[in-house]
Write a protein that holds these residues in place. Structure first.
Motif, PDB file in Angstrom:
ATOM      1  N   ARG A   2       2.043  -0.743 -11.321  1.00  0.00           N
ATOM      2  CA  ARG A   2       2.269  -0.024 -10.945  1.00  0.00           C
ATOM      3  C   ARG A   2       2.149  -0.380  -9.693  1.00  0.00           C
ATOM      4  NH1 ARG A   2       0.987   5.159  -9.654  1.00  0.00           N
ATOM      5  NH2 ARG A   2      -0.120   5.062  -8.093  1.00  0.00           N
ATOM      6  N   VAL A   3       2.124  -0.107  -8.051  1.00  0.00           N
ATOM      7  CA  VAL A   3       1.687  -0.325  -6.648  1.00  0.00           C
ATOM      8  C   VAL A   3       1.079   0.629  -6.854  1.00  0.00           C
ATOM      9  CG1 VAL A   3       2.459  -1.089  -4.807  1.00  0.00           C
ATOM     10  CG2 VAL A   3       3.608  -1.579  -7.001  1.00  0.00           C
ATOM     11  N   ASP A   4       0.053   0.319  -6.250  1.00  0.00           N
ATOM     12  CA  ASP A   4      -0.878   1.572  -5.870  1.00  0.00           C
ATOM     13  C   ASP A   4      -0.977   1.226  -4.664  1.00  0.00           C
ATOM     14  OD1 ASP A   4      -1.386   2.913  -8.538  1.00  0.00           O
ATOM     15  OD2 ASP A   4      -3.658   1.081  -8.588  1.00  0.00           O
ATOM     16  N   LYS A   5      -0.552  -0.021  -3.368  1.00  0.00           N
ATOM     17  CA  LYS A   5      -1.086  -0.245  -2.390  1.00  0.00           C
ATOM     18  C   LYS A   5      -0.718  -1.731  -1.658  1.00  0.00           C
ATOM     19  CE  LYS A   5      -5.833   1.432  -1.407  1.00  0.00           C
ATOM     20  NZ  LYS A   5      -7.375   0.430  -1.350  1.00  0.00           N
ATOM     21  N   ILE A   6      -0.145  -0.912  -0.922  1.00  0.00           N
ATOM     22  CA  ILE A   6       0.867  -2.337  -0.029  1.00  0.00           C
ATOM     23  C   ILE A   6       0.023  -2.706   1.617  1.00  0.00           C
ATOM     24  CG2 ILE A   6       3.349  -3.186   1.173  1.00  0.00           C
ATOM     25  CD1 ILE A   6       4.268  -0.817  -0.790  1.00  0.00           C
ATOM     26  N   HIS A   7      -0.269  -4.046   1.605  1.00  0.00           N
ATOM     27  CA  HIS A   7      -0.559  -4.072   2.746  1.00  0.00           C
ATOM     28  C   HIS A   7       0.031  -5.459   3.607  1.00  0.00           C
ATOM     29  CE1 HIS A   7      -4.725  -3.376   1.475  1.00  0.00           C
ATOM     30  NE2 HIS A   7      -4.448  -4.153   0.129  1.00  0.00           N
ATOM     31  N   VAL A   8       0.701  -5.112   4.838  1.00  0.00           N
ATOM     32  CA  VAL A   8       1.423  -5.812   5.981  1.00  0.00           C
ATOM     33  C   VAL A   8       0.642  -6.341   6.815  1.00  0.00           C
ATOM     34  CG1 VAL A   8       2.958  -5.619   6.979  1.00  0.00           C
ATOM     35  CG2 VAL A   8       3.614  -4.056   5.157  1.00  0.00           C
ATOM     36  N   ASP A   9       1.170  -7.305   7.040  1.00  0.00           N
ATOM     37  CA  ASP A   9      -0.556  -8.089   7.737  1.00  0.00           C
ATOM     38  C   ASP A   9       0.339  -9.473   8.455  1.00  0.00           C
ATOM     39  OD1 ASP A   9      -2.771  -7.844   6.830  1.00  0.00           O
ATOM     40  OD2 ASP A   9      -2.762  -9.477   5.476  1.00  0.00           O
ATOM     41  N   GLY A  10       0.113  -9.515   9.694  1.00  0.00           N
ATOM     42  CA  GLY A  10       0.868  -9.738  10.853  1.00  0.00           C
ATOM     43  C   GLY A  10       2.059  -8.921  12.106  1.00  0.00           C
ATOM     44  N   LEU A  11       2.110  -7.993  12.011  1.00  0.00           N
ATOM     45  CA  LEU A  11       3.128  -7.051  12.450  1.00  0.00           C
ATOM     46  C   LEU A  11       2.749  -7.167  14.290  1.00  0.00           C
ATOM     47  CD1 LEU A  11       3.691  -3.798  10.693  1.00  0.00           C
ATOM     48  CD2 LEU A  11       4.924  -5.985  11.377  1.00  0.00           C
ATOM     49  N   MET A  12       3.371  -7.638  14.625  1.00  0.00           N
ATOM     50  CA  MET A  12       2.981  -7.779  16.147  1.00  0.00           C
ATOM     51  C   MET A  12       3.965  -6.035  16.770  1.00  0.00           C
ATOM     52  SD  MET A  12       1.477 -10.475  16.843  1.00  0.00           S
ATOM     53  CE  MET A  12       0.436 -11.779  16.618  1.00  0.00           C
ATOM     54  N   ILE A  59      -0.014 -10.664  -4.897  1.00  0.00           N
ATOM     55  CA  ILE A  59      -0.049  -9.908  -5.764  1.00  0.00           C
ATOM     56  C   ILE A  59      -0.964  -9.938  -6.579  1.00  0.00           C
ATOM     57  CG2 ILE A  59       1.166  -8.610  -7.697  1.00  0.00           C
ATOM     58  CD1 ILE A  59       4.010  -9.775  -7.164  1.00  0.00           C
ATOM     59  N   ASP A  60      -2.134  -8.617  -6.580  1.00  0.00           N
ATOM     60  CA  ASP A  60      -3.419  -9.049  -6.979  1.00  0.00           C
ATOM     61  C   ASP A  60      -3.530  -7.504  -7.514  1.00  0.00           C
ATOM     62  OD1 ASP A  60      -5.704  -9.722  -7.327  1.00  0.00           O
ATOM     63  OD2 ASP A  60      -6.148 -10.167  -5.324  1.00  0.00           O
ATOM     64  N   THR A  61      -4.570  -7.802  -8.593  1.00  0.00           N
ATOM     65  CA  THR A  61      -4.675  -6.570  -8.972  1.00  0.00           C
ATOM     66  C   THR A  61      -5.519  -5.175  -8.371  1.00  0.00           C
ATOM     67  OG1 THR A  61      -7.010  -7.490  -9.262  1.00  0.00           O
ATOM     68  CG2 THR A  61      -5.391  -7.107 -11.042  1.00  0.00           C
ATOM     69  N   SER A  62      -5.531  -4.171  -8.355  1.00  0.00           N
ATOM     70  CA  SER A  62      -6.129  -2.677  -7.270  1.00  0.00           C
ATOM     71  C   SER A  62      -7.205  -2.580  -8.316  1.00  0.00           C
ATOM     72  CB  SER A  62      -5.589  -1.850  -7.684  1.00  0.00           C
ATOM     73  OG  SER A  62      -5.398  -0.504  -7.124  1.00  0.00           O
ATOM     74  N   GLN A  63      -7.877  -2.969  -6.697  1.00  0.00           N
ATOM     75  CA  GLN A  63      -9.605  -2.360  -6.468  1.00  0.00           C
ATOM     76  C   GLN A  63      -9.637  -1.274  -6.402  1.00  0.00           C
ATOM     77  OE1 GLN A  63     -11.378  -6.095  -5.795  1.00  0.00           O
ATOM     78  NE2 GLN A  63     -10.201  -7.238  -7.660  1.00  0.00           N
ATOM     79  N   GLY A  64     -10.660  -0.494  -6.242  1.00  0.00           N
ATOM     80  CA  GLY A  64     -11.112   0.379  -5.217  1.00  0.00           C
ATOM     81  C   GLY A  64     -11.106   2.292  -6.347  1.00  0.00           C
ATOM     82  N   PRO A  65     -11.678   3.214  -5.760  1.00  0.00           N
ATOM     83  CA  PRO A  65     -11.617   3.922  -6.218  1.00  0.00           C
ATOM     84  C   PRO A  65     -10.717   4.414  -6.555  1.00  0.00           C
ATOM     85  CG  PRO A  65     -12.536   4.630  -3.768  1.00  0.00           C
ATOM     86  CD  PRO A  65     -12.150   3.117  -4.130  1.00  0.00           C
ATOM     87  N   ALA A  67      -8.199   3.125  -7.263  1.00  0.00           N
ATOM     88  CA  ALA A  67      -7.402   1.733  -8.491  1.00  0.00           C
ATOM     89  C   ALA A  67      -7.347   2.470  -9.710  1.00  0.00           C
ATOM     90  CB  ALA A  67      -7.684   0.572  -8.542  1.00  0.00           C
ATOM     91  N   THR A  68      -4.997   2.537  -9.961  1.00  0.00           N
ATOM     92  CA  THR A  68      -4.981   2.982 -11.366  1.00  0.00           C
ATOM     93  C   THR A  68      -5.656   1.114 -12.368  1.00  0.00           C
ATOM     94  OG1 THR A  68      -3.361   2.594 -11.624  1.00  0.00           O
ATOM     95  CG2 THR A  68      -3.718   4.461 -10.690  1.00  0.00           C
ATOM     96  N   PRO A  69      -4.940   2.120 -13.460  1.00  0.00           N
ATOM     97  CA  PRO A  69      -6.132   0.935 -15.214  1.00  0.00           C
ATOM     98  C   PRO A  69      -4.767  -0.013 -14.365  1.00  0.00           C
ATOM     99  CG  PRO A  69      -5.978   3.155 -15.674  1.00  0.00           C
ATOM    100  CD  PRO A  69      -5.592   3.085 -14.751  1.00  0.00           C
ATOM    101  N   ASP A  70      -3.286   0.214 -14.242  1.00  0.00           N
ATOM    102  CA  ASP A  70      -2.593  -1.279 -14.391  1.00  0.00           C
ATOM    103  C   ASP A  70      -1.845  -1.400 -13.036  1.00  0.00           C
ATOM    104  OD1 ASP A  70      -2.802  -1.253 -17.404  1.00  0.00           O
ATOM    105  OD2 ASP A  70      -1.494  -0.106 -17.292  1.00  0.00           O
ATOM    106  N   GLY A  71      -3.328  -0.944 -11.789  1.00  0.00           N
ATOM    107  CA  GLY A  71      -1.982  -1.039 -10.710  1.00  0.00           C
ATOM    108  C   GLY A  71      -2.139  -2.425  -9.967  1.00  0.00           C
ATOM    109  N   VAL A  72      -1.187  -2.797  -8.834  1.00  0.00           N
ATOM    110  CA  VAL A  72      -1.922  -4.368  -8.855  1.00  0.00           C
ATOM    111  C   VAL A  72      -1.475  -3.755  -7.111  1.00  0.00           C
ATOM    112  CG1 VAL A  72      -0.482  -4.638 -10.290  1.00  0.00           C
ATOM    113  CG2 VAL A  72       1.326  -4.578  -8.470  1.00  0.00           C
ATOM    114  N   GLU A  73      -1.815  -4.379  -5.824  1.00  0.00           N
ATOM    115  CA  GLU A  73      -1.617  -4.112  -4.025  1.00  0.00           C
ATOM    116  C   GLU A  73      -1.197  -5.383  -4.310  1.00  0.00           C
ATOM    117  OE1 GLU A  73      -5.462  -3.998  -2.154  1.00  0.00           O
ATOM    118  OE2 GLU A  73      -6.092  -2.562  -3.801  1.00  0.00           O
ATOM    119  N   VAL A  74      -0.144  -4.709  -3.408  1.00  0.00           N
ATOM    120  CA  VAL A  74       0.963  -5.844  -2.642  1.00  0.00           C
ATOM    121  C   VAL A  74       0.722  -6.280  -1.190  1.00  0.00           C
ATOM    122  CG1 VAL A  74       3.631  -6.174  -2.639  1.00  0.00           C
ATOM    123  CG2 VAL A  74       2.824  -5.591  -4.720  1.00  0.00           C
TER     124      VAL A  74
END
Length: 82
Positions: A2-12, A59-65, A67-74
């Motif tokens: 499941r997706v826990d977080k989404i990061h978007v870098d480079g927006l201007m 796509i990476d495993t979710s980390q931090g407080p 984070a869910t057990p099967d969570g990922v960050e996109v």
């Protein structure tokens, strides 16, 4: 997965709410394969809107407080060098 977080870098100049409306579909993913498919669809949408000329995805495993057990960050980021 499941997706826990989404990061978007480079927006201007693009407004955050425009990008948020395009990426929320990622949170509906049912498994890891679905995360990948949805991430590429989001990539296509953002490129079509002209938010980025070229977008990379990670796509990476979710980390931090939160984070869910099967969570990922996109992560979506602007690829330079075009």
């Amino acid at each position: 997965a499941r997706v826990d977080k989404i990061h978007v870098d480079g927006l201007m100049r693009t407004k955050d709410d425009i990008v948020k409306s395009q990426v929320t579909d990622l949170f509906k993913a049912k498994d890891f394969q679905d995360v990948i498919i949805r991430a590429y669809k989001v990539q296509e949408k953002l490129e079509t809107l002209g938010c980025f000329r070229r977008i990379g995805i990670y796509i990476d495993t979710s980390q931090g407080p939160e984070a869910t057990p099967d969570g990922v960050e996109v992560g979506l980021y602007r690829v330079s060098g075009m």
